[in-house]
Design an enzyme around this catalytic site. Sequence first.
Site, PDB file in Angstrom:
ATOM      1  CG  ASN A   1     -12.184  46.883 -40.381  1.00 24.25           C
ATOM      2  OD1 ASN A   1     -12.153  45.861 -41.090  1.00 24.25           O
ATOM      3  ND2 ASN A   1     -12.418  47.914 -41.668  1.00 24.25           N
TER       4      ASN A   1
ATOM      5  CG  ASN B   1      -7.950  48.233 -47.212  1.00 26.58           C
ATOM      6  OD1 ASN B   1      -8.372  47.787 -47.067  1.00 26.58           O
ATOM      7  ND2 ASN B   1      -6.412  47.794 -47.432  1.00 26.58           N
ATOM      8  CG  ASP B   2     -15.018  50.168 -46.883  1.00 26.36           C
ATOM      9  OD1 ASP B   2     -14.456  50.947 -46.159  1.00 26.36           O
ATOM     10  OD2 ASP B   2     -15.123  50.501 -48.138  1.00 26.36           O
ATOM     11  CB  CYS B   3     -10.236  45.404 -45.848  1.00 25.88           C
ATOM     12  SG  CYS B   3     -12.128  44.823 -45.991  1.00 25.88           S
TER      13      CYS B   3
ATOM     14  CD  GLN C   1     -16.154  47.540 -43.690  1.00 27.93           C
ATOM     15  OE1 GLN C   1     -17.354  47.068 -43.632  1.00 27.93           O
ATOM     16  NE2 GLN C   1     -15.135  47.108 -43.565  1.00 27.93           N
TER      17      GLN C   1
END
Length: 808
Positions: free
Chosen positions: A486, A482-484, A499
């Site tokens: 963070n 899940n790139d989001c 990112q």
Amino acid sequence: MRFGHFDDSAREYVITTPRTPFPWINYLGSEGFFGLISHMGSGYSFYRDARLRRLTRYRYNSVPNEQGGRFFYIQENGDYWTPSYAPVKAELDAFECRHGLGYTRITGQRKGLEAELLFMVPRGFNAEVHQVTLRNKSNTTRTFKLFSFVEFCLWNAHDDATNLQRNLSTGEVEVEGSTIYHKTEYRERRNHFAFYHVNAPVAGFDTDRESFVGLYNHLGEPDVVKNGASKNSVAHGWAPVASHCLEVTLAPGAERKFVFTLGYIENPVAEKWQKPGVINKRRAQAMIEAFSKPEQVDAALQGLRSHWTELLSRYTVQSSDEKLNRMVNIWNPYQCVVTFHMSRSASYFETGIGRGMGFRDSNQDLLGFVHLLPDLARQRIIDIASTQFADGSAYHQYQPLTKRGNNDIGSGFNDDPMWLILGVAAYIKETGDYGILDESVPFDNDEKNTASLMEHLTRSFEHVLNNLGPHGLPLIGRADWNDCLNLNCFSETPDESYQTTGNRTGRTAESVFIAGMFCHIGPEYAALCDKKGQADKAQRARREIAKMEKVVLEHGWDGDWFLRAYDFFGNKVGSKECEDGKIFIEPQGYCVMAGIGKDSGQALKALDAVKERLDTPYGIVLVNPAYTRYHVELGEISSYPPGYKENAGIFCHNNPWIMIAETVVRRPERAFEYYKKITPAYIEDISEVHKMEPYVYSQMIAGKDAVKPGEAKNSWLTGTAAWNFVAVSQHLLGVRPDYDGLIVDPCLPAEVPQFTISRWWRGTTYVIQVKNSGKGGQPKLVVDGKPVTGNRVPYSAKGGTVHVECTV
Ligand code: BGC
């Protein structure tokens, strides 16, 4: 509501109105030359790299949408129209667009004239071929003009759209007979040019956009078409275009074909010029001759069709469910191959100037095409592994043209290393090519620092173990799948990248998802160690995996489902204790796929929680409840409005993890229900809600908290294609290669009572006939007349056909 229908025997989707809810596109090309084409002929072409070798111009995010394409105008006594409806948008008496595998055919009819436009990239050629067939369906002789039109991009698409102070002075063309050559920057460092040719004498041409369109006009009412006469303009700077004018007379019932070729040529430096200032056209001539007759176009189309017939024959199903058949046999593998070629670069949502190849994305994409293109998969694995660092971490992305890691994004996405193991395992299971493990592969593309691919996998595995947090769970780094999410970013400054900005360097934020991956993918690493005779390593790996499983059950279990993570402060993410974002889909899928809690009850509980809290009529949302305010400690996920993208959208990429997980606990009804909810062929009837192409998956469908639930975005380039193919072909239909045999383990409900699968695997075709009770029981197999125990058909080196009967 539908806007067309499937034609399965032709392997086409037939769009019957130009007014689809969004441009519905297709891809041309399967080697070096590619094009995107909408049902109205808009889109663009490029050679290999959508950013650096863009041939034609397309304006993203524009009104109207079809700002660039390959357009054909017909002008007859002042009346003008486009058979693709756009850009003129004169009413048509008939319209049809057939998107096929690697080609598109658009047919429009007006006042008794029919024009059929065929677009394709022939195999073996760096060119798009546009064949225009004109038919007089009226009772009078018709005399009219046909104008072609493409607008050239000045190669670098980003520069082309932004650096106008330079670009408007650089454009150059040459015209020779019926061929228009685009040679901007050829005088300096470029050794490539493009051309647009028609196989007939022209009545005129234009190469300067302003002359063709008129300064205050638009593509729907170009000056030249309105007036019915070309201006023979030659572009110097400004915007070079290519337009031919052809005069046509057709008796009643008569037909005429024209073949246009849009080609890309590279010349060796020593052979650039024919004479000073005049490009050497020898290679262009050869390409032009290859398509000077319609019969050559027919043969090329046939070649393209045979190519796909051969590819798609490797996995087919025949069942009573025609939607299942068409997805498995045609559209899902087709999307997987397109995604392999494009990665996340060029679609109607990816502008071709942004993202390179993702480390995790490419490894997952491989799962969907490895059985079709194993040699290309092998090369892809080496390319990806070459961007890994010596400590096992990896560049998150690399550039397709240079194959070098992308420094702007860097590394630190701690799931990346594990995906390499999954990709390599899938490749070896498919091909039996253990030799790949001995390949010498550089770290960070440094030929002085290399190791075997097997050693790269060891570094991947160890990277997780070298980066454990306070609970013994893997550290998340910048983000995991899940790139989001963070958890170290803490961004309060607009325009900062979620990112790549790590405002805090903590070693506390942990990911239960990566722990699930470790337990699911880790055993593949152990198996490969065994195969390589590294028993000690294999044992250690299995010990660590068992340990991780315990840690997950102890610190990653929230009572009714798996936690998502621990944040920077050690607080739970995805827990009952949270104000919103109480449960996430990813760890439920991955932990159950890994078998965690399968025997002790947690697996079933977690999947029931998914059903209760995340399932919707349109698919399973990523998280619930959606975040309603910005959480600085969570990052981008909470930046999206509720119901969109990672913030509780239906992220179709991870729905198949739940489908597979449901097969792990043998619940075929649920697995298939989830499959049907997001699979395009099953939701064709709600195209007005869904909006995207009903023949390919979209990355995201708006979730239940959104204003328009069910509305999709980001069609085509998504890991959804590969994962759904894995889920349906390997786990629902249940046929998947293992290291030494083909596993046959179907898990489908009674509504699919019997089916036959044909699977080509390592030179042998396995024809598998399944009788399915639908109760999710264990399969009984009879192989070539002999019962075998378990669910594995032993590998057969004999070639030919192996017959398997399977009763579930
Ligand atoms: C990215 C994937 C990522 C996913 C979820 C996609 O846009 O390409 O790498 O896993 O989003 O954040």
